[in-house]
Each structure stands twice: as structure tokens, then as C-alpha cells.
Design a protein around this motif. Structure first.
Motif, short mmCIF file in Angstrom:
data_model
loop_
_atom_site.label_atom_id
_atom_site.label_comp_id
_atom_site.label_asym_id
_atom_site.label_seq_id
_atom_site.Cartn_x
_atom_site.Cartn_y
_atom_site.Cartn_z
N GLU A 35 32.90 20.94 29.49
CA GLU A 35 31.82 20.68 30.44
C GLU A 35 31.47 21.96 31.17
N TYR A 36 30.20 22.06 31.54
CA TYR A 36 29.73 23.25 32.28
C TYR A 36 30.21 23.19 33.72
N VAL A 37 30.73 24.32 34.25
CA VAL A 37 31.22 24.32 35.63
C VAL A 37 30.55 25.36 36.52
N GLY A 38 29.63 26.15 35.97
CA GLY A 38 28.91 27.06 36.84
C GLY A 38 28.99 28.52 36.44
N LYS A 39 28.44 29.34 37.30
CA LYS A 39 28.34 30.77 37.06
C LYS A 39 29.28 31.53 37.98
N GLY A 40 30.01 32.48 37.42
CA GLY A 40 30.87 33.38 38.19
C GLY A 40 30.58 34.80 37.73
N SER A 41 31.56 35.67 37.80
CA SER A 41 31.33 37.04 37.34
C SER A 41 32.54 37.56 36.58
N PHE A 42 32.30 38.59 35.79
CA PHE A 42 33.32 39.21 34.95
C PHE A 42 33.21 40.72 35.10
N THR A 43 34.33 41.37 35.39
CA THR A 43 34.36 42.84 35.42
C THR A 43 35.10 43.31 34.19
N ASP A 44 34.36 43.94 33.28
CA ASP A 44 34.93 44.45 32.04
C ASP A 44 35.50 45.85 32.26
N ASP A 45 36.82 45.94 32.15
CA ASP A 45 37.49 47.25 32.17
C ASP A 45 38.30 47.36 30.87
N MET A 46 37.70 46.81 29.80
CA MET A 46 38.38 46.83 28.51
C MET A 46 37.55 47.54 27.45
N VAL A 47 36.24 47.24 27.40
CA VAL A 47 35.38 47.83 26.36
C VAL A 47 34.54 48.97 26.92
N ALA A 48 33.73 48.69 27.95
CA ALA A 48 32.84 49.72 28.49
C ALA A 48 33.61 50.95 28.98
N ASN A 49 34.70 50.72 29.70
CA ASN A 49 35.46 51.86 30.21
C ASN A 49 36.20 52.59 29.09
N PHE A 50 36.70 51.86 28.11
CA PHE A 50 37.37 52.51 26.99
C PHE A 50 36.43 53.47 26.27
N LEU A 51 35.13 53.11 26.28
CA LEU A 51 34.14 53.96 25.63
C LEU A 51 33.61 55.03 26.58
N MET A 52 34.34 55.24 27.68
CA MET A 52 34.08 56.34 28.63
C MET A 52 32.84 56.11 29.49
N PHE A 53 32.42 54.84 29.65
CA PHE A 53 31.29 54.56 30.52
C PHE A 53 31.73 54.15 31.91
#
Length: 384
Positions: A35-53
Motif C-alpha cells: 500500500e502507498y504510504v506517502g512521500k519522504g526523501s532519500f540522500t544517495d551517498d552510494m552512486v552519485a558520490n562514488f562517481l565523484m559528484f
């Protein structure tokens, strides 16, 4: 961009449980059992940062398993929202292979133990030239949940593609922020979904008429028949008032901080208990309380709680008054509660009972929510 190939050989052993697996697909619509429970947020420090961004924070959608309420999924964590955030933050438009263009993958996690949140390894749905990217938790490391936010130790996550394994969360900024209604749940309670509330106590007493609107429910983990409506006279009430009657409420006229709740116990459907409660609002005569008049009873049938006409009471500093004068008071439980029947165990019936974890139980205690199996028929019920 420079790939970080310097990693200790020991890291591969530490990441022994991280093995490639079949992609986890999420249908365009919410899959059965979720079931849908809403919108939150995600901080990616796995892909973008690994690629030096650097790390990247963006909004994501959450769904929850209906049989295991502690089990969640972020839908397409590296999908369109990720690509849009990448463009906004770094000024770079991703190729179709560099993000989950079809939104077909998910990040699953289980918050049953806040001190050890489980997050299986998962496919991101993207590749940056070295094959499909997977990420996960390194063996021996733990995610934790506090105040609605899941975090991970610095270098406690892993990044894997065809070129090898690398430490992730190098900045220590990985974060999952649960939807608001999930994050503010007090200890000993769990989110139970969205239903509706028809107020024939305050709005009608003030000569406006009854008012129906959606509300959020939580359920006690120790006493599953005990529920609360979160802020029944909060923002949802004020919004409905504006929509239905064209009147904007003052801060004192509704529960502006969403600090109050309506609690009720459905252990006995013929006599649902609802203690008197503060609404969190006042219309010029002091705080308003409402409740059930002595000798009157709320009843539950087909997932809906009702009350006798004039069977409720309204109290403020000016005195006591009958409420539910139109007889329209109603609490419609969340459909996700799945409660279709409330029964008394039959000593002679050929039935089997199971708890919500799937373990068989011989005789459920009164007030217990469980699964009843009679031949091929299976029901989620509340034991009376």
C-alpha cells in the motif's frame, strides 16, 4: 570523473554476502500486498558520490507491506526523481542507461528493529559503463532508525559493478527520511493506514452540519484492537471545513499543531470503547471535549464505527450539550486493516488461527487481530 579503484582486498571478504541477484521489479501500479504510504526523501551517498559528484537528496515515494507493516520499499530510488535531481544539482542530463529509466527497481528495508534496520542488497537499475550497479550493507554494519530517519555508518555500505566492489557512503550522508505520518508515530504504535471520520460533534454543534474527511490511523502494537485517529480536528479538519463551508478557521478553532488524538478499542464490536478526548480547539468558550454519554454504546460493523443519535456529548466552559444530533458520526477504518469480521472462537469449528507473522496459534486472546483459516476460506479478523 575518476573511478575509485583503491580498496582493500579485505573489503571483498567483508562484503561476502553481497552477491549479484535478479533485478527487483516494481509494477507501474502498487503490487498486491503493498500500500502507498506517502512521500519522504532519500540522500544517495552510494552512486552519485562514488562517481565523484557528491551526495544527492531528493523526494521519493514509499509503499508498505500490508502483512508486515515494518517492511517498506522506496519505489525507483534511482529513477526519474534521481535523474531530475542530478540535472538540478550537477547540471548534467543522465543517459537512459545511467538511471532507472523505467522506474522498475526498488529499495526494500525492514524497520522491525530500529537498532538494526535490514536493507537487502538491491539493483539500482543504472549503469555507468561497468555493468549494472548494485548497492547494499557491508557485513557487520548496521543501519539505524531514529526520529523517522534511517542512517548508515560512514563506509558502512558497498557499491558493486562488473569492475569490482567499493566502499560507499564515504561522506556518511546516506539517509532515508520516512513519510511524515510514519515518522511521528509514538513508541508502541504503528501506522495502520488512512480511513475517514465523520464529525457530528463539533461542526454540527456549531450549526454548520456534519463533516466527513480523511484521517490517519495508528494501532497499538501490544493491543492490536486499540486504535488512534491522529489529529482528528487538525489540518485535515480545517481543510475540509474550508472546502465544505467556505470558512477559514482561526488557529484556535482547530488543532493547529496536530497534537491530539481520538482513541478507541474495538475488542468488543458491540461496545466499542472511546474515552472522552480533547479536540485541541476552542470556539470562544474554552477547550472543547467530546465523548460517549454514559449508558450509550458505539458499535462496529463492516469496518465502520457508529453511535446512537444524541449518544455523544460536547463539553466546553459554557456547559455540556448532546452531540451526534444528526446521527451521522462515523469512523471508517482503513481498508488496509483488512478487518471484515469480529468473532468469538468456536470450540467445535474446524478452524486454524495464525498471527500476522504466519505462526499458528491455538487460541487467540480477545482483542487479537489474526488470520482465521476455515477450509479454503481465509479471513483477517479481530477475536472477541
Amino acid at each position: 570523473m575518476k573511478k575509485l579503484y583503491s580498496c582493500a582486498i579485505a573489503a571483498v571478504a567483508a562484503f561476502a554476502t553481497f552477491c549479484p541477484s535478479a533485478a527487483n521489479a516494481v509494477p507501474a501500479n502498487i503490487p498486491d500486498g503493498w500500500e502507498y504510504v506517502g512521500k519522504g526523501s532519500f540522500t544517495d551517498d552510494m552512486v552519485a558520490n562514488f562517481l565523484m559528484f557528491g551526495s544527492l537528496t531528493y523526494d521519493v515515494e514509499f509503499i508498505r507491506n500490508t502483512e508486515t507493516p515494518a517492511l517498506y520499499r522506496i519505489v525507483a530510488p534511482y529513477g526519474k526523481a534521481y535523474a531530475d535531481a542530478f540535472q538540478s544539482e550537477f547540471g548534467m542530463t543522465l543517459k537512459d542507461t545511467e538511471y532507472d529509466v523505467d522506474g522498475a527497481h526498488y529499495l526494500e528495508f525492514d524497520i522491525s528493529d530500529p537498532a538494526d534496520v535490514k536493507m537487502p542488497n538491491f539493483h539500482t537499475g543504472c549503469s555507468w559503463g561497468y555493468g549494472p550497479i548494485q548497492v547494499g550493507v557491508i557485513t557487520g554494519q548496521k543501519l539505524t532508525l531514529a526520529d523517522g530517519v534511517i542512517t548508515a555508518p560512514t563506509n558502512g555500505l558497498g557499491y558493486l559493478d562488473d569492475s569490482g566492489f567499493y566502499y560507499a557512503n564515504q561522506l556518511g550522508e546516506f539517509k532515508i527520511v520516512l513519510p511524515k505520518e510514519e515518522s511521528n508515530i509514538p513508541d508502541g504504535w504503528e501506522y495502520a493506514g488512512k480511513g475517514s471520520f465523520t464529525d457530528d460533534m463539533v461542526a454540527n454543534f456549531l450549526m454548520f452540519g456534519s463533516l466527513t474527511y480523511d484521517v490517519e490511523f495508528i494501532r497499538n502494537t501490544e493491543t492490536p484492537a486499540l486504535y488512534r485517529i491522529v489529529a482528528p480536528y487538525g489540518k485535515a479538519y480545517a481543510d475540509a471545513f474550508q472546502s465544505e463551508f467556505g470558512m477559514t478557521l482561526k488557529d484556535t478553532e482547530y488543532d493547529v499543531n496536530g497534537a491530539y488524538y481520538l482513541e478507541f478499542d474495538i475488542s468488543d464490536p458491540a461496545d466499542v470503547k472511546m474515552p472522552n478526548f480533547h479536540t485541541g480547539c476552542s470556539w470562544g468558550y474554552g477547550p472543547i471535549q467530546v465523548g460517549v454519554i454514559t449508558g450509550q454504546k458505539l458499535t462496529l460493523a463492516d469496518g465502520v464505527i457508529t453511535a446512537p443519535t444524541n449518544g455523544l456529548g460536547y463539553l466546553d466552559d459554557s456547559g455540556f450539550y448532546y452531540a451526534n444530533q444528526l446521527g451521522e458520526f462515523k469512523i471508517a477504518l482503513p481498508s488496509s486493516s483488512g478487518i471484515g469480521t469480529i468473532v468469538t472462537p468456536d470450540e467445535n469449528a474446524d478452524v486454524e488461527y495464525y498471527n500476522l507473522q504466519g505462526c499458528r496459534i491455538e487460541r487467540p486472546a480477545p482483542g487479537t487481530i489474526c488470520i482465521r483459516k476455515t477450509g479454503a476460506k481465509v479471513q483477517k479478523i479481530v477475536i472477541r
